[in-house]
Design a protein around this motif. Structure first.
Motif, PDB file in Angstrom:
ATOM      1  N   LEU A  60       0.831  -1.199   0.000  1.00 19.79           N
ATOM      2  CA  LEU A  60       0.000   0.000   0.000  1.00 19.79           C
ATOM      3  C   LEU A  60       0.867   1.250   0.000  1.00 19.79           C
ATOM      4  O   LEU A  60       2.046   1.204   0.369  1.00 19.79           O
ATOM      5  CB  LEU A  60      -0.893   0.014   1.248  1.00 19.79           C
ATOM      6  N   PRO A  61       0.307   2.405  -0.389  1.00 22.49           N
ATOM      7  CA  PRO A  61       1.063   3.655  -0.298  1.00 22.49           C
ATOM      8  C   PRO A  61       1.403   3.957   1.167  1.00 22.49           C
ATOM      9  O   PRO A  61       0.590   3.728   2.063  1.00 22.49           O
ATOM     10  CB  PRO A  61       0.096   4.691  -0.863  1.00 22.49           C
ATOM     11  N   ARG A 175       3.083  13.580  -8.189  1.00 25.44           N
ATOM     12  CA  ARG A 175       2.418  14.691  -8.883  1.00 25.44           C
ATOM     13  C   ARG A 175       2.462  15.979  -8.079  1.00 25.44           C
ATOM     14  O   ARG A 175       2.358  17.076  -8.645  1.00 25.44           O
ATOM     15  CB  ARG A 175       0.972  14.325  -9.218  1.00 25.44           C
ATOM     16  N   ASP A 176       2.634  15.876  -6.746  1.00 22.40           N
ATOM     17  CA  ASP A 176       2.746  17.077  -5.922  1.00 22.40           C
ATOM     18  C   ASP A 176       4.098  17.762  -6.071  1.00 22.40           C
ATOM     19  O   ASP A 176       4.290  18.883  -5.591  1.00 22.40           O
ATOM     20  CB  ASP A 176       2.530  16.734  -4.439  1.00 22.40           C
ATOM     21  N   SER A 261      -3.884  11.235  -0.272  1.00 27.43           N
ATOM     22  CA  SER A 261      -5.230  10.799  -0.659  1.00 27.43           C
ATOM     23  C   SER A 261      -5.233   9.315  -0.997  1.00 27.43           C
ATOM     24  O   SER A 261      -6.218   8.613  -0.744  1.00 27.43           O
ATOM     25  CB  SER A 261      -5.723  11.623  -1.852  1.00 27.43           C
ATOM     26  N   ALA A 262      -4.149   8.810  -1.564  1.00 29.64           N
ATOM     27  CA  ALA A 262      -4.083   7.393  -1.923  1.00 29.64           C
ATOM     28  C   ALA A 262      -3.799   6.519  -0.705  1.00 29.64           C
ATOM     29  O   ALA A 262      -4.334   5.411  -0.580  1.00 29.64           O
ATOM     30  CB  ALA A 262      -3.007   7.168  -2.980  1.00 29.64           C
ATOM     31  N   MET A 283      -2.352   0.987   8.507  1.00 29.88           N
ATOM     32  CA  MET A 283      -2.357   1.587   7.176  1.00 29.88           C
ATOM     33  C   MET A 283      -3.787   1.706   6.663  1.00 29.88           C
ATOM     34  O   MET A 283      -4.613   0.822   6.881  1.00 29.88           O
ATOM     35  CB  MET A 283      -1.510   0.752   6.213  1.00 29.88           C
ATOM     36  N   ARG A 284      -4.038   2.826   6.000  1.00 31.48           N
ATOM     37  CA  ARG A 284      -5.327   3.146   5.405  1.00 31.48           C
ATOM     38  C   ARG A 284      -6.453   3.157   6.427  1.00 31.48           C
ATOM     39  O   ARG A 284      -7.409   2.384   6.337  1.00 31.48           O
ATOM     40  CB  ARG A 284      -5.653   2.203   4.255  1.00 31.48           C
ATOM     41  N   THR A 285      -6.347   4.036   7.396  1.00 31.50           N
ATOM     42  CA  THR A 285      -7.490   4.355   8.243  1.00 31.50           C
ATOM     43  C   THR A 285      -8.172   5.577   7.637  1.00 31.50           C
ATOM     44  O   THR A 285      -7.587   6.287   6.808  1.00 31.50           O
ATOM     45  CB  THR A 285      -7.051   4.642   9.685  1.00 31.50           C
TER      46      THR A 285
END
Length: 445
Positions: A60-61, A175-176, A261-262, A283-285
């Motif tokens: 995951l990111p 992209r940022d 965001s990802a 991860m990813r909460t």
């Protein structure tokens, strides 16, 4: 068919429930965690033993948890003398531009009137997750962020992370970076790791550079951005005391948050109580609060259900394997014992499910399994390892296990020439005698 009466029926039903509860024994504590995170892991920071896991190999990111690798390389460069804490850091045009993007985590940096030391920028990275500061330090160490990212990926391989990819030093979306992302990485690329790999990185960082916690544990510090410009840096780790009282957690002193965001909201935490240090990754909460709420669940689970226990005392001798044969020494054998107490992090109440096994180091022995004299007391000859008869235990790395070194209790000097000669003669006649006995025995068989 004969039906039971009401009382008999109730009794029979209760008996069935009781029997089922004895046969099916789910891990109710783990089930009760019900973590609201896509992936999570809890690890003993000393041994690498995995105490809880959920989907830990999903890649995951990682967002700003990436900066743990950047911090590793910064501290390594300090340790090796390639840079120093007081060294002044050049600020490139791109770093200055990025540092003024207030939508991202940053402290504003200047190219005039003021200079910044490695220590000041490192503190802004470890406390405030400052992105431009991270790139400035990457450029100082490696000459460019591109080369620094190459070093990040090389170090990841060296540390055995396996499931990872670093595309920039900060954890931002490429992209940022407005086209200024490292060469060879895509415009939409993100840093990626599994929870297992992230825990491995945190484990290595704490093992090799425990001083990382000296800075990661600072709740608030001012950054002198310019002559009259002071930026208050509040640590993004809200579980530290005095930042967000509702998230305060006893013993926590690190380590790194992340958000894109990802990636969603993520957090690698570490806390210590009564000599037990844990590492957690969620991860990813969904929200910033969630990443700390879920970390609290993990930490509570670990501290409430596991303890460090001395299972075998210092000087422990394995029954039936008290000695190792010796060749070429004044003595024919030497006693061995454990060099220290064998302790392990075990689930409360399950101490009796462990047994110890002696594993001799074959590289220390000759082809006949003998230790060659001379050697000193305390010579390592193998290890005493633990085997669990209960639940299957896992570690971060396949070659990890609970164990201590087995050593010789005394020194053994090399035998003199006369002793060796007499042993040789004795062995020669012993061989003749045994051959004669076997021959005669054969006549009457």
């Amino acid at each position: 068919m004969k039906f039971l009466g009401n009382k008999q029926w109730v009794a029979a039903f209760m008996a069935i429930l009781l029997t089922a509860s004895l046969i099916v024994q789910p891990n109710t504590v783990e089930a009760a965690l019900d973590l609201e995170a896509e992936s999570a892991i809890l690890v003993d920071a000393e041994s690498g033993k995995v105490l809880y896991q959920k989907n830990i190999d999903a890649i995951l990111p990682t967002a700003s948890m990436t900066k743990m690798m950047s911090e590793y390389l910064i501290l390594e460069a300090i340790d090796e003398g390639r840079i120093s804490w007081d060294q002044q850091v050049p600020i490139s045009d791109w770093v200055r531009t990025l540092s003024h993007q207030t939508a991202l985590s940053n402290v504003p940096l200047r190219q005039d009137l003021v200079t910044y030391s490695v220590r000041e920028l490192y503190e802004s990275v470890a406390i405030y997750s400052a992105n431009a500061s991270t790139i400035a330090l990457a450029e100082l160490i490696a000459g460019s962020e591109t080369e620094f990212v190459n070093q990040m990926n090389e170090k990841g391989a060296e540390l055995g992370l396996e499931d990872y990819e670093f595309v920039n030093s900060t954890g931002l979306n490429n992209r940022d970076l407005q086209g200024n992302h490292p060469d060879g990485t895509g415009d939409e690329a993100e840093n990626m790791m599994s929870a297992r790999a992230t825990a491995k990185l945190a484990y290595a960082l704490l093992r090799d550079y425990p001083e990382v916690l000296d800075t990661a544990s600072i709740p608030m510090k001012d950054f002198q951005a310019g002559p009259d410009e002071v930026i208050p840096m509040e640590n993004w780790n809200w579980m530290l005391s005095s930042i967000r009282p509702q998230h305060d957690y006893d013993g926590i002193d690190g380590l790194k948050t992340g958000y894109t965001s990802a990636a969603g909201n993520a957090f690698t935490g570490t806390a210590e109580r009564d000599g037990l240090r844990l590492i957690s990754v969620v991860m990813r909460t969904d929200t910033r609060d969630d990443r700390f709420n879920e970390t609290r669940k993990l930490m509570d689970y670990g501290f409430n259900n596991f303890s460090t226990v001395d299972l075998y005392d210092d000087g422990y001798v394995v029954e039936g394997e008290e000695t190792v044969p010796v060749v070429g020494g004044k003595e024919r054998e030497v006693s061995i014992s454990s060099s220290e107490a064998l302790s392990a992090v075990v689930r409360n109440g399950q101490d009796d499910q462990y047994s110890a096994t002696l594993v001799l180091d074959q590289d220390k022995l000759n082809k006949d399994g003998e230790l060659v004299a001379p050697f000193e007391a305390g010579e390592a000859v193998g290890s005493l390892t633990l085997t669990s008869e209960g639940e299957d235990e896992q570690f971060l790395y396949a070659d990890q296990q609970d164990g201590v070194t087995m050593v010789t209790d005394t020194a053994v000097e090399e035998a003199g020439w006369f002793t060796k000669m007499m042993r040789g003669i004795g062995g020669f006649f012993s061989g003749i005698w045994n051959a004669a006995v076997n021959t005669v025995s054969g006549w009457f068989s």
